[in-house]
Design a protein around this motif. Sequence first.
Motif, PDB file in Angstrom:
ATOM      1  N   GLU A   6      -7.996  -5.021  -1.429  1.00 24.23           N
ATOM      2  CA  GLU A   6      -8.988  -4.532  -0.480  1.00 24.23           C
ATOM      3  C   GLU A   6      -8.344  -4.268   0.886  1.00 24.23           C
ATOM      4  N   ALA A  39       0.852  -1.187   0.000  1.00 24.73           N
ATOM      5  CA  ALA A  39       0.000   0.000   0.000  1.00 24.73           C
ATOM      6  C   ALA A  39       0.887   1.235   0.000  1.00 24.73           C
ATOM      7  N   ILE A  43      -5.930   7.720   2.276  1.00 26.12           N
ATOM      8  CA  ILE A  43      -7.341   7.754   1.890  1.00 26.12           C
ATOM      9  C   ILE A  43      -8.107   8.486   2.977  1.00 26.12           C
ATOM     10  N   PHE A  84      -6.173  -1.084   0.641  1.00 20.03           N
ATOM     11  CA  PHE A  84      -6.957   0.158   0.699  1.00 20.03           C
ATOM     12  C   PHE A  84      -7.447   0.439   2.124  1.00 20.03           C
ATOM     13  N   GLN A  85      -7.857  -0.593   2.841  1.00 19.78           N
ATOM     14  CA  GLN A  85      -8.294  -0.403   4.220  1.00 19.78           C
ATOM     15  C   GLN A  85      -7.158   0.122   5.082  1.00 19.78           C
ATOM     16  N   GLN A  87      -6.459   3.805   4.797  1.00 23.95           N
ATOM     17  CA  GLN A  87      -7.422   4.697   5.441  1.00 23.95           C
ATOM     18  C   GLN A  87      -7.386   4.601   6.963  1.00 23.95           C
ATOM     19  N   THR A  98      -0.846   1.829  -5.680  1.00 21.56           N
ATOM     20  CA  THR A  98      -1.168   0.573  -5.011  1.00 21.56           C
ATOM     21  C   THR A  98      -1.719  -0.443  -6.007  1.00 21.56           C
ATOM     22  N   ILE A 138     -15.265   3.395   0.099  1.00 24.17           N
ATOM     23  CA  ILE A 138     -15.273   2.495  -1.056  1.00 24.17           C
ATOM     24  C   ILE A 138     -16.450   1.542  -0.927  1.00 24.17           C
ATOM     25  N   MET A 144      -3.678   5.472  -4.600  1.00 25.25           N
ATOM     26  CA  MET A 144      -4.456   4.290  -4.957  1.00 25.25           C
ATOM     27  C   MET A 144      -4.005   3.719  -6.303  1.00 25.25           C
ATOM     28  N   VAL A 191     -12.986   0.971  -9.057  1.00 26.30           N
ATOM     29  CA  VAL A 191     -13.210   1.342  -7.664  1.00 26.30           C
ATOM     30  C   VAL A 191     -14.454   2.215  -7.597  1.00 26.30           C
TER      31      VAL A 191
END
Length: 375
Positions: free
Chosen positions: A275, A250, A293, A278-279, A282, A335, A299, A332, A311
């Motif tokens: 996934e 990430a 994020i 991305f978590q 954030q 990533t 999302i 993003m 996305v």
Amino acid sequence: MKKFQWSEDDIQVVLKQMPLVHDRRSKEEIYNQMIKKKKIIRKNGRIVSALVSIAAVCFFMMIGASLNLSSSSKKDKAEEHENEMKVLMNAEESSPKQAVMMSTDSADKVASRVVKDRKVVVLALPDLNRKAVIPVSVSASPNEHSRERQLQFAKEQLPGQLGLDNHWFDRITFSNASDDQTEWAVHVAKKHPVFSNDPSVTTVFLSSIEETIRWLGGTNVQFFTEHKKGINLPSIGRLESLRVSHKKRAYYFYQSDPSHPLFLAPSTEPFSTIEDAFQSMQRMKSAIFRPSISQHVHIMDIQKQGRHLIVQFTPNSVLNESAASQWMLEAMLLTAREFGFHSVTFLGGNTEQVGPYRLGESIRVPIAPNPLSTR
């Protein structure tokens, strides 16, 4: 004390013995006196009624003032909250004076944090506290065709005021050890800081070498102390080679302090799915990195169509023309590149355009991160 019991006959006897009382006033005088008293009673009634009305008016005025104060207080709190949000947004954005990044498009309102369509050399530099390793990109010299000479040119072109150790590679040279550029030889001078007895220096040294070789497309590193095979590191011992593994990572925000530019930095740990990555971008908490994020972006769905990623943001996700929103999308995109995707489409949100990126259209993943203006 003796209690007397009066009968009705006794009362009548006493009343008969009382003297007669005569009212010498005429009927007219008695009538006028009655009228006068009635007027006084009416006047007193009007005064009381007026006083009650005045009291009621004062009461309602006090309530109105209280409501106005409450409304004013709410308005002040709303303005205060708005000002706080502005401060937070300003804190997320790097000052234009601090942005030494070169823009990949002269029409961009803010400097991009990714390279889109140019040939560059990536060097992974540790920060001044040697707690993080940040990959930065320098435009390759058009006069140099070999990767070794391009690396040397890039080292000489690093600008100052980055909040990074620009001289980290001054005593390190790279040479290609295979025709397909998968193997590289790294020669380290004896006076390099890696030979000090400091485990943190050893960690950032190996991370910086691995990250630099990864962006060169290499998979294996051979170490030399000047021209002798291997290096003796006080914290781990002798090291002759290093295998460069592919990691799916990430990208977070990194900034040493407000006087230096903001960078996109890869995570130190890999992720099994995008996934999860991305978590982490954030929700992560770190003393070094910041979430890339925004908490105001959600999302809703992620779709994978071969090498293309879609996305979907929720309709209430807040995206705007701020630099922070653009850099979030670029983090993003980087990533997505780590997970093998070639392009990304962003959908949803509360806008159709974020910087140079248009939502609903396919966007190519970047070539490299953190472009620098050369000196």
